[in-house]
Every structure is written in structure tokens, then in C-alpha cells.
Design an enzyme around this catalytic site. Structure first.
Site, PDB file in Angstrom:
ATOM      1  N   GLY A   1       0.830  -1.207   0.000  1.00  0.00           N
ATOM      2  CA  GLY A   1       0.000   0.000   0.000  1.00  0.00           C
ATOM      3  C   GLY A   1       0.859   1.250   0.000  1.00  0.00           C
ATOM      4  N   ASP A   2       0.221   2.409  -0.184  1.00  0.00           N
ATOM      5  CA  ASP A   2       0.922   3.696  -0.207  1.00  0.00           C
ATOM      6  C   ASP A   2       1.986   3.759  -1.289  1.00  0.00           C
ATOM      7  OD1 ASP A   2      -0.589   4.538   2.017  1.00  0.00           O
ATOM      8  OD2 ASP A   2       0.768   3.471   3.357  1.00  0.00           O
ATOM      9  N   GLU A   3       1.715   3.114  -2.400  1.00  0.00           N
ATOM     10  CA  GLU A   3       2.668   3.102  -3.511  1.00  0.00           C
ATOM     11  C   GLU A   3       2.567   4.383  -4.345  1.00  0.00           C
ATOM     12  OE1 GLU A   3       0.287   0.779  -3.127  1.00  0.00           O
ATOM     13  OE2 GLU A   3       1.180  -1.211  -2.937  1.00  0.00           O
TER      14      GLU A   3
ATOM     15  N   LYS B   1      -0.788   5.249  -5.529  1.00  0.00           N
ATOM     16  CA  LYS B   1      -1.920   4.932  -6.427  1.00  0.00           C
ATOM     17  C   LYS B   1      -2.746   6.182  -6.724  1.00  0.00           C
ATOM     18  CE  LYS B   1      -3.287   1.841  -3.469  1.00  0.00           C
ATOM     19  NZ  LYS B   1      -2.108   1.797  -2.597  1.00  0.00           N
ATOM     20  N   GLY B   2      -3.044   6.959  -5.655  1.00  0.00           N
ATOM     21  CA  GLY B   2      -3.845   8.168  -5.829  1.00  0.00           C
ATOM     22  C   GLY B   2      -3.189   9.113  -6.812  1.00  0.00           C
TER      23      GLY B   2
ATOM     24  N   ASN C   1     -10.158   3.893   5.680  1.00  0.00           N
ATOM     25  CA  ASN C   1      -8.817   3.554   6.161  1.00  0.00           C
ATOM     26  C   ASN C   1      -7.771   3.882   5.102  1.00  0.00           C
ATOM     27  OD1 ASN C   1     -10.077   1.540   4.644  1.00  0.00           O
ATOM     28  ND2 ASN C   1      -8.824  -0.080   5.456  1.00  0.00           N
TER      29      ASN C   1
ATOM     30  N   HIS D   1      -5.086   8.528   0.171  1.00  0.00           N
ATOM     31  CA  HIS D   1      -4.417   8.810  -1.087  1.00  0.00           C
ATOM     32  C   HIS D   1      -4.108  10.298  -1.117  1.00  0.00           C
ATOM     33  CE1 HIS D   1      -5.392   4.840  -2.243  1.00  0.00           C
ATOM     34  NE2 HIS D   1      -6.646   5.048  -2.566  1.00  0.00           N
TER      35      HIS D   1
ATOM     36  N   THR E   1      -3.368   8.134   9.068  1.00  0.00           N
ATOM     37  CA  THR E   1      -3.155   8.033  10.516  1.00  0.00           C
ATOM     38  C   THR E   1      -1.958   8.826  11.034  1.00  0.00           C
ATOM     39  OG1 THR E   1      -1.772   6.099  10.157  1.00  0.00           O
ATOM     40  CG2 THR E   1      -4.102   5.684  10.555  1.00  0.00           C
TER      41      THR E   1
ATOM     42  N   PRO F   1       4.384   6.702  11.524  1.00  0.00           N
ATOM     43  CA  PRO F   1       5.601   6.527  10.724  1.00  0.00           C
ATOM     44  C   PRO F   1       5.514   5.185  10.000  1.00  0.00           C
ATOM     45  CG  PRO F   1       6.121   6.774  13.079  1.00  0.00           C
ATOM     46  CD  PRO F   1       4.644   6.717  12.971  1.00  0.00           C
ATOM     47  N   ARG F   2       5.796   5.188   8.698  1.00  0.00           N
ATOM     48  CA  ARG F   2       5.760   3.922   7.966  1.00  0.00           C
ATOM     49  C   ARG F   2       7.066   3.163   8.182  1.00  0.00           C
ATOM     50  NH1 ARG F   2       3.443   7.039   2.698  1.00  0.00           N
ATOM     51  NH2 ARG F   2       1.277   7.090   3.327  1.00  0.00           N
TER      52      ARG F   2
HETATM   53  P1  GDP Z   1      -1.534   5.636  -2.088  1.00  0.00           P
HETATM   54  O1  GDP Z   1      -2.191   5.232  -0.820  1.00  0.00           O
HETATM   55  O2  GDP Z   1      -1.014   4.458  -2.876  1.00  0.00           O
HETATM   56  O3  GDP Z   1      -2.369   6.545  -2.923  1.00  0.00           O
HETATM   57  O4  GDP Z   1      -0.212   6.460  -1.683  1.00  0.00           O
HETATM   58  P2  GDP Z   1      -0.104   7.610  -0.561  1.00  0.00           P
HETATM   59  O5  GDP Z   1      -0.729   8.850  -1.095  1.00  0.00           O
HETATM   60  O6  GDP Z   1      -0.569   7.085   0.745  1.00  0.00           O
HETATM   61  O7  GDP Z   1       1.476   7.760  -0.435  1.00  0.00           O
HETATM   62  C1  GDP Z   1       2.272   8.210  -1.485  1.00  0.00           C
HETATM   63  C2  GDP Z   1       2.951   9.523  -1.067  1.00  0.00           C
HETATM   64  O8  GDP Z   1       4.046   9.767  -1.914  1.00  0.00           O
HETATM   65  C3  GDP Z   1       2.066  10.728  -1.189  1.00  0.00           C
HETATM   66  O9  GDP Z   1       2.386  11.633  -0.160  1.00  0.00           O
HETATM   67  C4  GDP Z   1       2.418  11.311  -2.555  1.00  0.00           C
HETATM   68  O10 GDP Z   1       2.214  12.709  -2.630  1.00  0.00           O
HETATM   69  C5  GDP Z   1       3.877  10.982  -2.641  1.00  0.00           C
HETATM   70  N1  GDP Z   1       4.380  10.674  -3.974  1.00  0.00           N
HETATM   71  C6  GDP Z   1       3.756   9.977  -4.970  1.00  0.00           C
HETATM   72  N2  GDP Z   1       4.581   9.797  -6.010  1.00  0.00           N
HETATM   73  C7  GDP Z   1       5.746  10.392  -5.673  1.00  0.00           C
HETATM   74  C8  GDP Z   1       7.028  10.512  -6.312  1.00  0.00           C
HETATM   75  O11 GDP Z   1       7.263  10.031  -7.427  1.00  0.00           O
HETATM   76  N3  GDP Z   1       8.004  11.174  -5.620  1.00  0.00           N
HETATM   77  C9  GDP Z   1       7.808  11.709  -4.405  1.00  0.00           C
HETATM   78  N4  GDP Z   1       8.814  12.317  -3.804  1.00  0.00           N
HETATM   79  N5  GDP Z   1       6.627  11.601  -3.761  1.00  0.00           N
HETATM   80  C10 GDP Z   1       5.620  10.948  -4.383  1.00  0.00           C
HETATM   81 MG    MG Z   2      -2.093   5.560   1.201  1.00  0.00          MG
END
Ligand code: GDP
Ligand code: MG
Length: 423
Positions: A11-13, A15-16, A37, A40, A301, A304-305
Site C-alpha cells: 500500500g501507499d505506492e 496509487k492516488g 482507512n 491517497h 493516521t 511513521p511507515r
Molecule cells: P496511495 O495510498 O497508494 O495513494 O499512496 P499515498 O498517497 O498514501 O502515499 C504516497 C505519497 O508519496 C504521497 O504523499 C504522494 O504525494 C507521494 N508521492 C507519490 N509519487 C511520488 C514521487 O514520485 N516522488 C515523491 N517524492 N513523492 C511521491
Molecule cells: Mg495511502
């Protein structure tokens, strides 16, 4: 055209961020599982937004957003999230947001149950986000959940909820010794927030089938990564729903339609929120450095990841589970500070190395096998073409591609919408 945007890892890759970017080509964006939960984070010319329940397409005016039947909806949270976006100038109307009448409502007592159970587990806790997700999916499968469509007939709903509240209070009072909820209190809650959402509630399966017939392009947005899937993830440290792409047509309400494309979102290193085995975990200074560079603190939340280097074993498994046709590699810019880059290419146990992702309960016994690549130690956040990338960065991408056997089509080098490269 039906495309799924799914997470390859924990997760937190990003995606958003990728849905926000790629949805420019799509007419509809659908969330098909999970609840609030999710977190993005999307940054574009309109500002910085954290989305928990709303599909990330909500930030594009011309995109229709659907919350599918596979979701669990905290209606108070949704009303507040919509309010937050509307005050930031985002338009949300029944024309661009449709909520499935079959989506299930996360109730205040589910949130209560989630907190009570994590407290009971103490140091054996699952690392729940405490948003009631596990309990409400449990209720759904026990057939004791309320669905969005029931808000249209409050009298009938009250009749059914009476039995549910009676049943739920048995657990709240007798198992946890906590204060029971009242039928009146729950009805008040459903009425207050339900009223605001009713205009958006409809048969979204019907809508999506029609849209598909008209040749509209539909994107399915996953909420969590493959390793959090209830069936194929690191159970029990998973989410309580199917996060994988093949569930998208079901959770969206179009089980009759087939996906044309699955795009896997994969981080250039590893992060994991919550408990459970995490083979490549870094600790101490090494971890702190990477966490700081990547800003790795949970969007939902603030936790810290946990962080570590890229894990080929887990990612290869994630790609298989997602049936990913192509990959978007995110946050490559974060690794620019590294002199040397470790990559986990195998898991070792008693002198034997495997490249197949093991059963959860065995995972803790494995040690990562690393190879080391040379870092690029240069700012790549302004790179927009393959040719702009330093040789070492390109080598790193090609190495991952070769290890995974899947095409990396996009590379993201920043959180902003335009900070990406098409390979
Ligand atoms: P999701 O849950 O998969 O949508 O991902 P999250 O939003 O929880 O976490 C991804 C975080 O990385 C967010 O704070 C984005 O703004 C940030 N982010 C996404 N892509 C990049 C990138 O290529 N570089 C950097 N530095 N930050 C990114
Ligand atoms: Mg996320």
C-alpha cells in the site's frame, strides 16, 4: 476500456497520484473496496488533497466518480470529506459522484469495536487503522450490515436495525464491558448523514454498464496493495477486503465485464504501515534516513511507515496477484541520496534461497538476500524524459524490470502531477 490501477506492495505506492495523472484519459473512476482507512495524497494545480473515501478522479471536473458496492462507507466521514473538498472549490454533485445502493455503512459501533479489540489485544494488536473496517466487513458477511439503499426507507430500516443493535450490544456489553449503543442514537446518526448522501445513491452497476456500452473509459482505483488482500496478502495483517484487480469488476458492480488492462503501482523501495512480517525492514539510522527522504508517514493516521529497500520476491508475487500488464514505478527521486542501493532478490532460510513469496506464518523466519547497485546521487526530480535520467538510475529501473519480468512503463520522480517519465 476497463483499466485497474492497483498496488503491487503493502500500500501507499502512490496509487492516488497515478490515478490523478492517468485519469485524464478516462471518463469514470471507481473505488471498488475498502473504506476510509485509505489515504491517497494527490498534489496538482488545485492544491494538496488527502482522499479517504472519494475516488481520486473527483479532482477532475469532467470525470464521473463511483463508490462501488464492495466499499464500506463511514457516512459521517464521507459528508465531512465532501465538505472539505467543496470548501476547496471542488465541485461534487450527483452528476459526478455516484454511490452504490449496495455499499455497506460503517456504523459508529464498528469503530468502537475496532478500538476495543485492538486495546484487548494490547501488544498482539493487528495494527488496525481503527476505522471500523474489520468489524463492518465481518457484519457484512454475517448479513447484519445496513446498506446505503436502505436509507430511502427509514421505517423499514429501523425495524431491521432494531435486531442488529440488540445483537451488537450483546458483544459490546458482555465481551468488552463497554457502554451499549441505542437504537434511537443509531437512527439519528443514519438520518442526519444519510439525508445528505441520498441524492448520490443509485444502482451504480447499471450506470457503469450503460457507460461501458457507450464506449466510456472506466478506471478502477484500488485502495491498498496486493499484500493487504484478505485472501492473498499477509493474513491476518491484511485489510478485510479483496484489494486485487480481479475483484474490481465485482466490487464496482459489473461482474459481467472483464478488465482490459491492469496497471500495477510499485514503489522504488519498500514501505509498510502496521504490524506483521516485513522481511526487508531497515532499522535505526538507515531507516530514519529513508523515511525522512520519502516523507513516509501515513496519510490516514500519521503513523511513521516502516521502510526498507526494494523487495523483488514480494513485488513479483504482487505483480502475479494483480495480473499487472505494466508497472508505474513511483518515488524514484527519493533514492537520490543513496550512494549504494540494496535490492532484495531472494529470501533465505537454513541456507536455502527462495524467490517465491512464502506463506505468512513462515515469513518471519526468512532473511533477505541483497544485491547492491550503484546509486546516482543526483537530483532527478526535474527529469521528464528517459534520456534525462543518470545512467545508474536507468540501470536500476532496467534491473528491476529484468528481475520482475514486467514492463515498467511509467517512472514517477515527484509528487506533482507532471513529475513523471514515460519509458
Ligand atoms: P496511495 O495510498 O497508494 O495513494 O499512496 P499515498 O498517497 O498514501 O502515499 C504516497 C505519497 O508519496 C504521497 O504523499 C504522494 O504525494 C507521494 N508521492 C507519490 N509519487 C511520488 C514521487 O514520485 N516522488 C515523491 N517524492 N513523492 C511521491
Ligand atoms: Mg495511502
Amino acid at each position: 476500456m476497463l483499466t485497474a490501477i492497483c498496488g503491487i506492495n503493502w500500500g501507499d505506492e502512490g496509487k492516488g497520484r497515478m490515478v490523478d495523472l492517468l485519469s485524464s484519459d478516462y471518463d469514470v473512476v471507481v473505488r471498488y473496496q475498502g473504506g476510509n482507512n485509505a489515504g491517497h495524497t494527490v498534489i496538482n494545480e488545485r492544491g494538496k488533497f488527502v482522499l479517504n473515501l472519494l475516488p481520486s478522479g473527483i479532482l477532475r471536473e469532467e470525470v464521473v466518480n463511483v463508490m462501488g458496492n464492495g466499499m464500506v462507507v463511514d457516512i459521517k466521514h464521507l459528508v465531512e470529506e465532501m465538505g472539505r473538498l467543496q470548501s476547496a472549490g471542488i465541485k461534487i454533485t450527483p452528476a459526478n459522484l455516484k454511490i452504490s445502493d449496495r455499499a455497506v455503512i460503517t456504523m459508529p459501533y464498528n469503530v468502537m469495536q475496532d478500538c476495543l479489540e485492538e486495546a484487548r489485544l494490547a501488544d498482539k494488536k493487528y495494527g488496525s487503522t481503527k476505522r471500523g473496517i474489520g468489524p463492518i466487513y465481518g457484519d457484512k458477511y454475517m448479513k447484519k450490515a445496513v446498506r446505503m439503499g436502505e436509507l430511502f426507507d427509514l421505517e423499514m430500516l429501523r425495524e431491521r436495525l432494531k435486531d442488529i443493535v440488540e445483537w451488537k450490544n450483546l458483544t459490546i456489553s458482555n465481551v468488552y464491558n463497554a457502554e451499549p449503543v441505542t437504537l434511537d442514537g443509531m437512527m439519528e446518526y443514519l438520518t442526519e448523514y444519510g439525508k445528505k448522501l441520498l441524492p448520490f445513491v443509485c444502482d451504480t452497476g447499471l450506470y457503469l454498464n450503460e457507460a461501458n456500452k457507450q464506449g466510456k473509459k472506466i478506471m478502477f482505483e484500488a485502495q491498498l496493495g496486493a499484500l493487504r488482500d484478505i485472501d492473498f496478502g499477509i493474513y491476518p495483517y491484511t485489510s478485510s477486503s479483496n484489494t486485487i484487480a480481479s475483484y474490481a469488476p465485482i466490487g464496482a458492480g459489473v461482474p459481467n465485464l472483464k478488465l482490459d488492462l491492469s496497471i500495477g503501482i510499485m514503489k522504488a523501495y519498500s514501505t509498510c504501515v502496521g504490524e506483521g512480517p516485513f522481511t526487508v525492514e531497515y532499522f535505526g539510522e538507515k531507516a530514519e534516513e529513508l523515511r525522512k527522504a520519502g516523507g513516509e508517514y501515513g496519510a490516514a493516521t500519521g503513523r511513521p511507515r516502516r521502510v526498507g529497500p526494494f523487495d523483488v520476491v514480494a513485488s513479483k508475487y504482487g505483480i502475479r496477484m494483480q495480473g499487472a500488464d505494466e508497472i508505474a514505478l513511483t518515488k524514484l527521486d527519493v533514492m537520490s541520496y543513496m550512494k549504494e542501493i540494496e535490492v532484495c532478490v531472494g529470501y533465505e532460510l537454513d541456507g536455502n534461497v527462495t524467490t517465491e513469496f512464502p506463506f505468512t506464518q513462515k515469513l518471519d523466519k526468512y532473511k533477505p538476500v541483497y544485491v547492491t547497485k550503484k546509486g546516482w546521487q543526483a537530483d532527478i526530480s526535474k527529469c521528464r524524459k528517459k534520456e534525462d535520467l543518470p545512467k545508474e538510475a536507468l540501470d536500476y529501473i532496467l534491473f528491476l524490470e529484468e528481475q520482475l519480468g514486467t514492463k515498467i512503463k511509467y517512472v514517477s520522480v515527484g509528487a506533482e502531477r507532471e513529475a513523471y517519465i514515460v519509458l
